[in-house]
Design an enzyme around this catalytic site. Structure first.
Site, PDB file in Angstrom:
ATOM      1  CE  LYS A  79      -3.914   2.283   2.649  1.00  0.00           C
ATOM      2  NZ  LYS A  79      -4.562   2.206   3.549  1.00  0.00           N
ATOM      3  CB  SER A 154      -8.275   3.864   2.756  1.00  0.00           C
ATOM      4  OG  SER A 154      -7.080   3.566   3.553  1.00  0.00           O
ATOM      5  CB  SER A 178      -8.717   1.477   5.596  1.00  0.00           C
ATOM      6  OG  SER A 178      -8.919   2.280   5.612  1.00  0.00           O
TER       7      SER A 178
END
EC number: 6.3.5.7
Length: 485
Positions: A79, A154, A178
């Protein structure tokens, strides 16, 4: 069968037997990315040259017969809020579009020590603020199961990449859901470890008392392998917990006889899609058939969780994001009139609307005259929410419910309605506020879209959480289904 559909032990054995090379695995990753990425948009940056060079180094080690761990040679995605030495880390924001870190996050160091290969950096909501990955300042991620739907956020890029076969596994970060919510929307396994179990050093901070790094994988066994590699105390992280790390793999026994499951009535009540509720109740029957028992309980302060979370997380974001001022790194406005104008212009140009919204909310909550009324009260309610979990865990082994109240919604349908967007995390936020572990696993489908079941455990009892998830997985086929891109 795609290489990425094979189990981790199968790949490990083929590497040992010289039937497969690390370069083959990396080739598969980039072939899949080449074929699917234009539709999915899971990556913000690829590191193909370095990845292929590392694959060749690991292939040389294969030939020499050096001892190899089970993650050896696996292509992974990271990420884009987890820093990677020499590989651009933007947090999905224009503010950091030119930021090249000079060190690796602890989790990246640990994965390198386990001999994985980093494929690239994954798309995300800007500074991890969002629940749909539409707040990326570059381009939104799309759900591989339905390209007109969001993948969740996210960590939407992290979940979508696994679902689309663009990485063997990925790392995401979870502040209020997330990892788990995108795992639910994309039909993969997403684990949020106990707060403090995995080092946050090198994770660009959103809300420091909530942020936690965890894996997104295609099955529970892989999740246990990755957690084994990244968990552990880190002196560079002041919130890192000094706890013994068990053998998570040995806990995957499939045995849940006598397990006591709590099902909060707040998690299957008003606001939860009826098909999602029925899918999760059907999943509970599977565990019941394996010898577990379940009862309905109450987590009475759940209704206050969303308001509590957005006050606390936004307050911490306001403080953490103050460092992005156009002076030390990131974008800098051209021709400011003075220092204050430099701050104003740089932040105005660099931050997107959702980040600005949360900074303003957090700054307001922390301001003189409002601190006691909002921030301090939210901290007190957070204690009550944690107490709810403690009370239930005094009698039960795990808590189970849906991960999200609905399946993935359509792109653009909620982007202008932040309050509705925030409510999508109503079932994951309480877990984050309590700091306990939880995993989302696929438990069925509703109108062709994946439904996730959330299994919540006691602090630092990932072993039980993974055991329950694995037992369910071994008796169902949902985790084996893949989107047809």
């Amino acid at each position: 069968m795609s290489l990425f559909e094979q189990s981790l032990p199968e790949i490990h054995n083929k590497l040992h037997a010289k039937e497969l090379s690390v370069s083959d695995l990396v080739d598969q990753a980039y072939q899949n990315i080449g074929a699917r990425e234009e539709k999915v948009k899971a990556y913000l940056a690829l590191d193909e040259e370095q990845a292929r060079a590392r694959a060749r180094q690991l292939d040389d080690r294969l030939v020499s017969g050096e001892e190899k761990g089970l993650l050896f040679g696996l292509p992974v995605g990271i990420k884009d809020n987890i820093v990677t030495n020499g590989l651009r880390t933007t947090c999905g924001s224009q503010f950091l579009r030119n930021f090249d870190p000079v060190y690796d996050a602890t989790v990246v160091e640990k994965l390198k020590a386990a001999d994985t290969v980093t494929i690239g950096k994954l798309n995300m909501d800007e500074f991890a603020m969002g629940g749909s990955s539409e707040n990326s300042s570059f381009y939104p991620v799309r759900n591989p199961w339905a390209l007109d739907r969001v993948p969740g956020g996210s960590s939407g890029g992290s979940a979508a990449a696994v679902a689309a076969g663009e990485a063997y596994f990925t790392l995401g970060s979870d502040t209020g859901g997330s990892i788990r919510q995108p795992a639910s929307y994309c039909g993969v396994v997403g684990l949020k470890p106990t707060y403090g179990l995995v080092s946050r050093f090198g994770l660009v901070a959103f809300a420091s008392s909530l942020d936690q790094i965890g894996p997104l994988t295609k099955n529970v066994e892989d999740s246990a392998y990755v957690l084994q590699a990244i968990a552990g105390y880190d002196a560079k992280d002041s919130t890192s917990a000094k706890v013994d790390i068990p053998d998570y793999l040995s806990g995957l026994t499939g045995d849940v006889k006598g397990l006591r499951i709590a099902v909060p009535k707040e998690y299957i009540g008003e606001g939860v899609d009826p098909q999602v509720k029925e899918t999760v109740l059907s999943a509970l029957k599977v565990l019941e058939g394996l010898g577990a028992t379940w009862e309905e309980v109450s987590l009475p302060h759940t209704e206050y969780a969303v308001a509590t979370y957005y006050l606390l997380a936004s307050s911490e974001a306001s403080s953490n994001l103050a460092r992005f001022d156009g002076v030390r790194y990131g974008v800098r406005a051209d021709n400011p009139e003075n220092l204050l104008d430099l701050y104003h212009q740089s932040r105005s140009q660099g931050f997107g609307p959702e980040v600005k919204r949360r900074i303003m909310l957090g700054t307001y909550a922390l301001s003189s005259g409002y601190y006691d009324a909002y921030y301090l009260k939210a901290q007190k309610v957070r204690t009550l929410i944690k107490q709810d979990f403690d009370d239930v865990f005094a009698k039960y082994d795990v808590i189970i419910g849906p991960t999200a109240p609905t399946t993935a919604f359509k792109l653009g349908s909620q982007v202008d309605d932040p309050l509705t967007m925030y409510l999508n995390d109503i079932l994951t936020i309480p877990v984050s506020l309590a700091g306990v572990p939880a995993v989302s696993i696929p438990c069925g489908f509703s109108d062709g879209l994946p439904v996730g079941m959330q299994i919540i455990g006691k602090a630092f009892d990932e072993t039980t959480v993974l055991r329950v998830a694995h037992a369910f997985e071994q008796n169902t086929e949902f985790h084996k289904q893949r989107p047809q891109l």
